[in-house]
Design a protein around this motif. Structure first.
Motif, PDB file in Angstrom:
ATOM      1  N   ARG A 441      27.423  38.367   1.016  1.00 42.61           N
ATOM      2  CA  ARG A 441      26.597  39.482   1.494  1.00 42.61           C
ATOM      3  C   ARG A 441      27.111  40.788   0.922  1.00 42.61           C
ATOM      4  N   PHE A 445      25.140  43.493  -1.652  1.00 46.64           N
ATOM      5  CA  PHE A 445      24.967  44.929  -1.436  1.00 46.64           C
ATOM      6  C   PHE A 445      25.295  45.716  -2.703  1.00 46.64           C
ATOM      7  N   ASP A 448      22.304  45.483  -5.094  1.00 43.48           N
ATOM      8  CA  ASP A 448      21.025  45.949  -4.535  1.00 43.48           C
ATOM      9  C   ASP A 448      20.092  44.798  -4.205  1.00 43.48           C
ATOM     10  N   ASN A 558      25.648  49.637   4.648  1.00 50.03           N
ATOM     11  CA  ASN A 558      24.451  48.807   4.562  1.00 50.03           C
ATOM     12  C   ASN A 558      24.080  48.195   5.906  1.00 50.03           C
ATOM     13  N   TRP A 559      25.059  47.926   6.733  1.00 51.21           N
ATOM     14  CA  TRP A 559      24.774  47.388   8.068  1.00 51.21           C
ATOM     15  C   TRP A 559      24.712  48.496   9.118  1.00 51.21           C
TER      16      TRP A 559
END
Length: 561
Positions: A441, A445, A448, A558-559
């Motif tokens: 994951r 990121f 992209d 991102n999270w």
């Protein structure tokens, strides 16, 4: 109506006689035995016939709804064997002539007897759509015409199975008995007199399905959804509606496949109950779902059909829209990498509600992937996951929209802190599915979302080795063993490779490992996390500290942690 259950053992001569008139109801699945199953049946019968001169052969049991003193018997379980045995008896009759053929045909078709008030009719009547096909070609012994049929023109799979099984059994009978008509008659006698079936009968439909359910749990080839189908279709008022909605049900099952279709019913049960199952799926689905949707057509059209479509989208990452489709399908791909399916009820419920709103779909699935990732990475147990998703399902029952989105999909401050702490800890000591998810994951990121990953060929490599030899450069650069212990399993020191780990290469000094193992002629990685290492001239504690901060910040950004 009595719920008495009775069981009796009968030879085939009594199974196929005027005591029983078997009907395959429309809600049952089609005849599905293939040539392998029919061939095994005949092989087993013939082998027993040859080796056991006086012993009886047991063909299993069948479950029937049948009122005492009446001959009509609705087949709840056993249609595959009864149909195949009818084909076999009909083929055997076709090889006889005169009185012998007439006698054997009486086990296939009731000749009728006006003095006993018996009409001429088949011993076994298939589902409405196949009964005339079966009666003409099989029960009336029109095998020459059957074998000439163009398979591409045969209407459905059940009829194709009937044709193919007839051809397979006929060919075997030709081999076994063509030169020995006396042995053929002996084999027929064996079938009728020494082959037994146990009939389990009750006049109560619910009792029959309960018996059927118990037997199924011990290895029979029927699923809970077959019984639920019988519950639902059985409420329809006429044969036309039964056939129409039986077709719809089967079409929905085909859409996602039998295994996923059964899983879907568990997810639907969860949407309605929002609790961990305490009883079997049949009991809970009836009490939690069917009790709220007692009108069968409404259940199939407005509940089952939308959920099947939503499940197909969610499990196969096939959301279609002019906007946000790529992003939504990317989130779905990551959700499907999670090691449990507890997120699916929330996903399909939201999709049913909002599949025509791509902006809100994109918002929700981004948040759902984060929530599922948190529970996966932090190792929440099943009870904790169910309770957390319960809050999401409850939120989906309230008014919500993109301008007023569901709140329970968001991570709490505690959950964010918990996740950050795990990400800053010893990642490698987590189980492989959890650590692989974090690494891949994170890599996605950096790319992209454009990279694709095959977890089957993934391995996680330590840059700083787990074992440091005293004569190596690692021992000089990392002379503090406590520092090595603190950093060796952390995120900054781990890189993904797409080949099996090379046990010797694990302990290479940094320059050799970087230039040969990570980027040599047998390059093993196109992962961004791995190629980043190539730009480093050394692998020190200071570099790892900076790298750790950078990597964790990418996950936090991102999270939205």
């Amino acid at each position: 109506m009595s719920k008495k259950i009775s069981g009796s053992e009968h030879p085939l001569a009594k199974i196929f006689n005027s005591d029983f008139e078997y009907i395959i109801p429309s809600y049952q699945r089609p005849y599905s035995w293939g040539t392998e199953q029919s061939e095994i049946l005949l092989d087993d019968l013939y082998e027993f016939f040859e080796s056991e001169v006086n012993e009886e052969y047991f063909l299993g049991s069948i479950v029937l709804i049948k009122e005492e003193g009446k001959i009509l018997a609705e087949v709840i379980d056993g249609q595959q064997r009864l149909t195949t045995l009818t084909i076999l008896l009909a083929l055997l009759a076709s090889k006889l002539a005169g009185k012998q053929r007439e006698t054997l045909c009486n086990y296939i078709l009731e000749a009728g007897n006006e003095f006993e008030g018996l009409e001429a009719k088949p011993r076994l009547t298939l589902r409405a759509r196949d009964k005339e096909f079966f009666k003409f070609y099989i029960q009336e012994l029109n095998f020459d015409e059957l074998f000439k049929l163009d398979e591409s023109q045969i209407e459905n799979e059940a009829r194709l199975n009937i044709k193919r099984n007839s051809e397979k059994l006929n060919n075997k009978l030709e081999i076994l008995f063509k030169t020995d008509p006396e042995k053929l008659k002996q084999f027929i006698g064996f079938l009728l007199q020494r082959c037994f079936i146990v009939t389990v009968t009750t006049s109560s439909k619910s009792t029959a399905f309960r018996v059927f359910s118990v037997m199924n749990s011990r290895g029979l080839d029927l699923q809970p959804t077959d019984i639920i189908k019988a519950d639902v279709i059985g409420l329809l008022k006429n044969e036309l509606e039964e056939n129409t909605y039986s077709d719809k049900w089967e079409g929905l099952e085909i859409t996602i496949g039998r295994e996923d279709f059964n899983s879907l019913f568990s997810h639907i049960r969860m949407i309605y109950s929002k609790e961990k199952a305490k009883k079997n799926i049949l009991v809970e689905f009836r009490s939690n779902v069917l009790n709220l949707h007692q009108e069968p057509k409404n259940f199939i059209d407005n509940v089952l059909s939308p959920y099947v479509k939503a499940y197909d989208i969610v499990r196969n990452n096939i959301y279609i829209s002019d906007k946000n489709a790529d992003e939504i399908n990317s989130y779905l791909k990551w959700l499907n990498r999670i090691d449990n399916s507890d997120w699916i009820p929330s996903a399909i419920e939201f999709t049913v509600q909002n599949k025509n709103n791509p902006e809100y779909m994109n918002f929700f699935f981004k948040k759902l992937e984060r929530l599922a990732s948190y529970m996966h990475i932090c190792g929440l147990n099943i009870n904790e996951r169910i309770e957390r998703y319960k809050s999401v399902l409850l939120g989906l029952e309230q008014e919500h929209s993109l301008s007023n989105p569901i709140k329970s999909i968001e991570l709490t401050d505690y959950e964010k802190t918990n996740l950050i702490n795990v990400l800053n800890g010893d990642i490698y000591t987590l189980n492989s599915r959890r650590r692989n998810y974090i690494i891949l994951r994170l890599d996605s990121f950096f790319s992209d979302g454009g990279a694709t990953y095959d977890s089957k060929i993934l391995t996680i490599e330590h840059v700083l080795p787990q074992t440091v030899k005293e004569e190596s450069n690692w021992a000089k650069e990392w002379d503090n063993t406590e520092d090595r212990r603190l950093w060796v399993h952390r995120l900054a020191n781990l890189v993904p490779l797409n080949r099996r780990r090379n046990s010797k290469a694990q302990n290479y000094d940094f320059d050799i490992k970087k230039n040969v193992y990570f980027s040599g002629s047998q390059a093993v990685s196109s992962y961004i996390l791995t190629t980043q290492v190539l730009s480093e001239s050394s692998w020190t504690k200071e570099i790892l500290e900076k790298r750790q901060e950078k990597l964790v910040n990418v996950l936090k950004e991102n999270w939205e942690l």
